[in-house]
Design a protein around this motif. Structure first.
Motif, PDB file in Angstrom:
ATOM      1  N   VAL A  49      -2.566 -30.579  20.763  1.00 11.66           N
ATOM      2  CA  VAL A  49      -2.356 -31.854  20.220  1.00 11.66           C
ATOM      3  C   VAL A  49      -2.060 -32.437  19.819  1.00 11.66           C
ATOM      4  O   VAL A  49      -1.650 -32.548  18.519  1.00 11.66           O
ATOM      5  N   PRO A  50      -0.526 -32.944  20.570  1.00 15.03           N
ATOM      6  CA  PRO A  50       0.679 -33.464  20.025  1.00 15.03           C
ATOM      7  C   PRO A  50      -0.240 -35.387  18.610  1.00 15.03           C
ATOM      8  O   PRO A  50      -1.308 -35.659  19.489  1.00 15.03           O
ATOM      9  N   SER A  51       0.480 -35.677  17.519  1.00 16.87           N
ATOM     10  CA  SER A  51      -0.135 -37.193  16.683  1.00 16.87           C
ATOM     11  C   SER A  51       0.409 -37.861  18.187  1.00 16.87           C
ATOM     12  O   SER A  51       1.137 -37.894  18.797  1.00 16.87           O
ATOM     13  N   TRP A  52      -0.441 -39.212  17.865  1.00 20.31           N
ATOM     14  CA  TRP A  52      -0.189 -39.991  18.668  1.00 20.31           C
ATOM     15  C   TRP A  52       1.835 -40.436  18.343  1.00 20.31           C
ATOM     16  O   TRP A  52       1.399 -41.812  19.705  1.00 20.31           O
ATOM     17  N   ARG A  53       2.043 -40.415  17.820  1.00 18.93           N
ATOM     18  CA  ARG A  53       3.603 -40.685  17.936  1.00 18.93           C
ATOM     19  C   ARG A  53       4.554 -39.986  18.148  1.00 18.93           C
ATOM     20  O   ARG A  53       5.777 -40.141  18.752  1.00 18.93           O
ATOM     21  N   ASN A  54       3.905 -38.734  18.631  1.00 20.51           N
ATOM     22  CA  ASN A  54       4.964 -37.716  19.131  1.00 20.51           C
ATOM     23  C   ASN A  54       4.583 -37.766  20.950  1.00 20.51           C
ATOM     24  O   ASN A  54       5.243 -37.063  21.602  1.00 20.51           O
ATOM     25  N   MET A 192     -19.048 -47.487  21.182  1.00 20.54           N
ATOM     26  CA  MET A 192     -19.003 -47.899  22.594  1.00 20.54           C
ATOM     27  C   MET A 192     -19.017 -45.954  23.461  1.00 20.54           C
ATOM     28  O   MET A 192     -19.766 -45.598  24.395  1.00 20.54           O
ATOM     29  N   ILE A 193     -18.294 -45.258  22.524  1.00 20.44           N
ATOM     30  CA  ILE A 193     -17.837 -43.712  23.191  1.00 20.44           C
ATOM     31  C   ILE A 193     -18.155 -42.804  23.071  1.00 20.44           C
ATOM     32  O   ILE A 193     -19.174 -42.213  23.266  1.00 20.44           O
ATOM     33  N   ILE A 194     -18.472 -43.003  21.472  1.00 18.23           N
ATOM     34  CA  ILE A 194     -18.988 -41.826  20.623  1.00 18.23           C
ATOM     35  C   ILE A 194     -20.852 -42.290  20.383  1.00 18.23           C
ATOM     36  O   ILE A 194     -21.225 -40.677  20.415  1.00 18.23           O
ATOM     37  N   ASP A 195     -20.528 -42.946  19.944  1.00 16.82           N
ATOM     38  CA  ASP A 195     -22.372 -43.226  19.314  1.00 16.82           C
ATOM     39  C   ASP A 195     -23.194 -43.611  20.974  1.00 16.82           C
ATOM     40  O   ASP A 195     -24.661 -43.149  21.354  1.00 16.82           O
ATOM     41  N   PHE A 196     -22.430 -44.751  21.662  1.00 15.79           N
ATOM     42  CA  PHE A 196     -24.086 -44.840  23.060  1.00 15.79           C
ATOM     43  C   PHE A 196     -23.438 -44.236  23.710  1.00 15.79           C
ATOM     44  O   PHE A 196     -24.186 -44.171  25.034  1.00 15.79           O
ATOM     45  N   ASP A 384     -16.882 -29.262  24.778  1.00 18.39           N
ATOM     46  CA  ASP A 384     -16.007 -30.058  25.438  1.00 18.39           C
ATOM     47  C   ASP A 384     -16.039 -31.012  24.697  1.00 18.39           C
ATOM     48  O   ASP A 384     -14.975 -31.617  24.276  1.00 18.39           O
ATOM     49  N   ASP A 385     -17.568 -31.272  24.564  1.00 13.85           N
ATOM     50  CA  ASP A 385     -18.006 -32.545  23.817  1.00 13.85           C
ATOM     51  C   ASP A 385     -17.703 -32.883  22.056  1.00 13.85           C
ATOM     52  O   ASP A 385     -17.183 -34.134  22.262  1.00 13.85           O
ATOM     53  N   PHE A 392     -10.474 -37.188  19.269  1.00 12.86           N
ATOM     54  CA  PHE A 392     -10.487 -38.973  19.698  1.00 12.86           C
ATOM     55  C   PHE A 392     -10.501 -39.692  18.337  1.00 12.86           C
ATOM     56  O   PHE A 392     -10.443 -41.236  17.944  1.00 12.86           O
ATOM     57  N   LEU A 393     -11.444 -39.173  17.560  1.00 12.19           N
ATOM     58  CA  LEU A 393     -11.261 -39.678  15.860  1.00 12.19           C
ATOM     59  C   LEU A 393     -10.515 -39.586  15.139  1.00 12.19           C
ATOM     60  O   LEU A 393      -9.776 -40.211  13.778  1.00 12.19           O
ATOM     61  N   LYS A 394      -9.427 -38.601  15.179  1.00 11.52           N
ATOM     62  CA  LYS A 394      -8.088 -38.400  14.507  1.00 11.52           C
ATOM     63  C   LYS A 394      -7.357 -39.109  14.786  1.00 11.52           C
ATOM     64  O   LYS A 394      -7.245 -39.475  13.776  1.00 11.52           O
ATOM     65  N   ASP A 395      -6.457 -40.180  15.309  1.00 12.26           N
ATOM     66  CA  ASP A 395      -6.185 -41.182  15.961  1.00 12.26           C
ATOM     67  C   ASP A 395      -6.463 -42.210  15.796  1.00 12.26           C
ATOM     68  O   ASP A 395      -7.517 -42.762  16.583  1.00 12.26           O
ATOM     69  N   GLN A 396      -7.035 -43.208  14.346  1.00  7.27           N
ATOM     70  CA  GLN A 396      -7.676 -44.484  15.067  1.00  7.27           C
ATOM     71  C   GLN A 396      -6.376 -45.410  15.182  1.00  7.27           C
ATOM     72  O   GLN A 396      -5.502 -45.421  13.293  1.00  7.27           O
ATOM     73  N   ILE A 397      -6.355 -46.332  15.207  1.00  6.37           N
ATOM     74  CA  ILE A 397      -5.957 -47.888  14.907  1.00  6.37           C
ATOM     75  C   ILE A 397      -7.150 -48.865  13.791  1.00  6.37           C
ATOM     76  O   ILE A 397      -7.585 -48.631  13.919  1.00  6.37           O
ATOM     77  N   PRO A 398      -6.136 -49.242  12.991  1.00  5.88           N
ATOM     78  CA  PRO A 398      -7.167 -49.611  11.978  1.00  5.88           C
ATOM     79  C   PRO A 398      -7.810 -50.930  11.972  1.00  5.88           C
ATOM     80  O   PRO A 398      -7.100 -51.666  13.231  1.00  5.88           O
ATOM     81  N   ALA A 399      -8.872 -50.740  12.004  1.00  8.21           N
ATOM     82  CA  ALA A 399      -9.421 -52.381  11.821  1.00  8.21           C
ATOM     83  C   ALA A 399      -8.797 -53.494  11.529  1.00  8.21           C
ATOM     84  O   ALA A 399      -9.526 -54.191  12.417  1.00  8.21           O
ATOM     85  N   TRP A 400      -8.311 -53.415  10.662  1.00  5.93           N
ATOM     86  CA  TRP A 400      -7.351 -54.638   9.845  1.00  5.93           C
ATOM     87  C   TRP A 400      -6.634 -54.887  11.355  1.00  5.93           C
ATOM     88  O   TRP A 400      -6.351 -56.207  11.485  1.00  5.93           O
ATOM     89  N   PHE A 401      -5.772 -54.646  11.565  1.00  4.27           N
ATOM     90  CA  PHE A 401      -5.007 -54.312  12.924  1.00  4.27           C
ATOM     91  C   PHE A 401      -5.081 -55.209  13.676  1.00  4.27           C
ATOM     92  O   PHE A 401      -4.457 -56.534  14.188  1.00  4.27           O
ATOM     93  N   ALA A 402      -6.739 -54.784  14.373  1.00  6.22           N
ATOM     94  CA  ALA A 402      -7.236 -55.220  15.316  1.00  6.22           C
ATOM     95  C   ALA A 402      -7.248 -56.802  15.151  1.00  6.22           C
ATOM     96  O   ALA A 402      -6.965 -57.668  15.838  1.00  6.22           O
ATOM     97  N   VAL A 403      -8.822 -56.910  13.452  1.00  2.99           N
ATOM     98  CA  VAL A 403      -8.728 -58.165  13.504  1.00  2.99           C
ATOM     99  C   VAL A 403      -7.521 -59.188  13.543  1.00  2.99           C
ATOM    100  O   VAL A 403      -7.697 -60.512  13.745  1.00  2.99           O
TER     101      VAL A 403
END
Length: 407
Positions: A49-54, A192-196, A384-385, A392-403
């Protein structure tokens, strides 16, 4: 005799236990084999699985740009005619897979292919196309955006409150509208996706579709689907070209055929031979088609003629057909009231179901586990899960960027 009977009973009990253990092992092995056969991620386990940049490749953006232009024209056509925009996720994923697959196959035959086509890259294309074409609808180009202009304001009333379209403020407005949801959802995506484990029907269906494309059987099916898509696209284009030769102006030709008579034609009841309505009717659920039909009969066949008979009583009789102080005002404000009422009902319904589902899942998590309810193997995540959670948890958008983006 008693001792022998005890020995025989003990041997039988041991044999029964051994048989039960063997049956359970065989049953478990069979279930594992069935799970492996039905597992989607095991088919792609050998593919890295390529990284999000690739995943953000030049070919993905080129194909996304071309398909975005095509889908934007389609959305604007539907927005200005039917007003119903069906989900285009399947079409975007299918065409993105087809064009990049042809691209990579050509490069592979010439020995120039450096990066294989993956599911993740297909998802990037589908997401870009749907997001770009979605702006054409949610941006208000067919409704409120140009309705704020001076030309429309002067045509409907004598107001000086208007906002003429300008490329600068439209780009800024669409940027804020489009990215607001992204920045607000990013901090909550794991919850929303992993926990619930909330289900997203449109995204889930698109994911299954893209997964099937990248299997040998799915690739063959995609070729057939693209072939059928091209066939009916050609038919629709030629039919539209044929109608164009018999159109001399507005409300003329096959686009406004008075199939129910001239009296009904004056009340806007006519037959439009455009293939657009046929396609939208085939895509949309039957309840939507029935709702549009009944709404057209009740509004144009009953409500507007009855209100128009009150001309001179409810509103002045010498007003133009576009004046907001006449029949047009009743049409607009009744429609707005129905949209707001329906939207408020659905908002309350979705919010209530969401809160109920979250409360139920929280209460189940706080409940102590009982040994008789489920075995440890049933509580374990499937392959599969586990793999999807890891990716899903491999590449994360930083929370500070979203804020920062949200503010």
């Amino acid at each position: 005799m008693g001792i022998n009977d005890d020995y025989e009973n003990g041997d039988n009990l041991i044999n029964d236990n051994d048989n039960n253990d063997a049956n359970q092992k065989n049953k478990k092995k069979k279930e594992e084999e069935e799970e492996a056969a039905l597992s989607v991620e095991r088919m792609f386990e050998s593919q890295p699985v390529p990284s999000w940049r690739n995943q953000l490749t030049v070919r993905a953006f080129v194909v996304s740009f071309v398909l975005s232009i095509l889908f934007t024209f389609i959305v604007m056509k539907l927005n200005l005619t039917t007003g119903i925009i069906p989900s285009l996720n399947v079409s975007a994923g299918l065409l993105g897979f087809f064009f990049v697959k042809v691209w990579t196959k050509f490069l592979d035959s010439s020995g120039l292919l450096k990066q294989p086509f993956t599911r993740q890259e297909n998802t990037v294309i589908q997401t870009c196309v749907v997001a770009s074409s979605g702006i054409a609808f949610s941006g208000g180009f067919g409704s409120y955006l140009f309705g704020m202009s001076e030309r429309i304001a002067k045509a409907t009333s004598d107001t000086t409150d208007f906002k003429n379209p300008s490329l600068g403020w439209i780009i800024g407005f669409l940027f804020v509208v489009s990215f607001l949801g992204l920045f607000s959802v990013v901090p909550l995506r794991k919850i929303m996706i992993i926990d619930f484990k909330l289900t997203y029907p449109s995204g889930t269906a698109t994911a299954h579709l893209i997964n099937s494309f990248h299997t040998p059987e799915g690739a063959k099916l995609a070729k057939k689907q693209v072939r059928e898509l091209g066939k009916f696209f050609s038919f629709s284009f030629l039919w539209g070209l044929f109608q164009w030769f018999y159109t001399a102006g507005d409300d003329c030709g096959f686009a406004s055929f008075p199939s129910l008579g001239l009296k009904a034609y004056k009340e806007r009841f006519y037959f439009d031979f455009s293939a657009t309505y046929v396609g939208v009717g085939m895509i949309c659920p039957y309840i939507v088609n029935i709702s549009v039909l009944l709404g057209g009969i009740l509004s144009w066949g009953l409500m507007w003629p009855l209100i128009d008979n009150k001309k001179g009583d409810w509103f002045p009789a010498n007003l133009s057909s576009t004046s907001m102080h006449g029949l047009q005002g009743y049409k607009v404000f009744i429609a707005i009231a129905m949209i707001l009422g329906d939207g408020l009902y659905n908002f309350g319904k979705v919010l209530g179901k969401t809160l109920s589902g979250l409360y139920k899942q929280l209460s189940e998590k706080n409940r102590l586990p009982v040994a008789d309810v489920a075995s440890p193997t049933e509580l374990e995540l499937s392959f599969d899960d586990q793999r999807r959670t890891q990716l899903f948890l491999k590449d994360q958008i930083p929370a500070w960027f979203a804020v920062v983006g949200y503010w």
